[in-house]
Design an enzyme around this catalytic site. Structure first.
Site, short mmCIF file in Angstrom:
data_model
loop_
_atom_site.label_atom_id
_atom_site.label_comp_id
_atom_site.label_asym_id
_atom_site.label_seq_id
_atom_site.Cartn_x
_atom_site.Cartn_y
_atom_site.Cartn_z
N PRO A 113 0.81 -1.23 0.00
CA PRO A 113 0.00 0.00 0.00
C PRO A 113 0.84 1.27 0.00
O PRO A 113 0.91 1.99 0.98
CB PRO A 113 -0.81 -0.13 1.28
CG PRO A 113 0.03 -0.95 2.19
CD PRO A 113 0.82 -1.89 1.32
N CYS A 114 1.46 1.54 -1.15
CA CYS A 114 2.35 2.70 -1.24
C CYS A 114 1.57 4.00 -1.11
O CYS A 114 2.15 5.05 -0.82
CB CYS A 114 3.15 2.66 -2.53
SG CYS A 114 2.14 2.54 -4.01
#
Length: 161
Positions: A113-114
């Site tokens: 989950p950048c």
DNA sequence: CTGTGGTCCAGGC
DNA sequence: GCCTGGACCACAG
């Protein structure tokens, strides 16, 4: 194992997913869709449900390169929460710019989950479009309570479509 | 507010 | 090999 592919919608965008079994090979954002389905949790996540995608394995954390250590740290950020580039950097003993590089080259966004990694003084960057990051953060902020998207965010999604 | 030096990896040469 | 450019940050003026 055969690699399956498909896409689902996320606001204005289509999310293309390539996977086999429990392993996600690639996730990317595009303006058009492709044939095929995506794994159910991914579809639910894109629809605003507070789904944990950590159960998927990403090819990005398979080896032990400097980047994979960053990806593992990023994967620990819970739904609805954020961390800064600097915080992640300190965790894995590297510099904030390297964390930015790792995010820019992330082959499997959403699974890694950048979008939850933000700058100390702002939202930071996101490719191909910063609106995607903004939308994801809004969705998670509003959706974290009931595990589903709020009417307000739902309205926002319709607004930009 | 605007420099500026630190950082460290990838990619181009 | 060397050089440069980042999805950044902290700190000085």
């Amino acid at each position: 194992m055969e690699i399956l592919s498909g896409s689902c919608r996320l606001g204005l965008w289509h999310v293309h997913v390539y996977w086999s079994g429990n392993t996600i090979h690639r996730v990317r954002f595009a303006t058009t869709g492709i044939d095929g389905d995506v794994p159910t949790p991914v579809r639910q996540f894109c629809a605003g449900r507070a789904v944990n995608l950590r159960s998927f394995a990403s090819v990005a954390i398979h080896d032990d390169t400097p980047y994979s250590r960053i990806y593992r740290a990023v994967q620990e950020i819970p739904y609805g929460k954020t961390a800064t580039y600097g915080e992640i950097a300190r965790q894995v003993s590297t510099s904030p710019r390297v964390v930015g590089q790792a995010m820019a080259r992330n082959a499997t966004p959403l699974v890694i989950p950048c979008h939850r990694v933000v700058a100390a003084g702002g939202i930071g960057g996101f490719s191909p479009a910063i609106e995607i990051k903004q939308l994801l953060l809004d969705m998670e902020r509003k959706g974290v309570r009931k595990g589903r998207i709020s009417p307000r965010v739902n309205y926002y999604i319709q607004e930009i479509q």
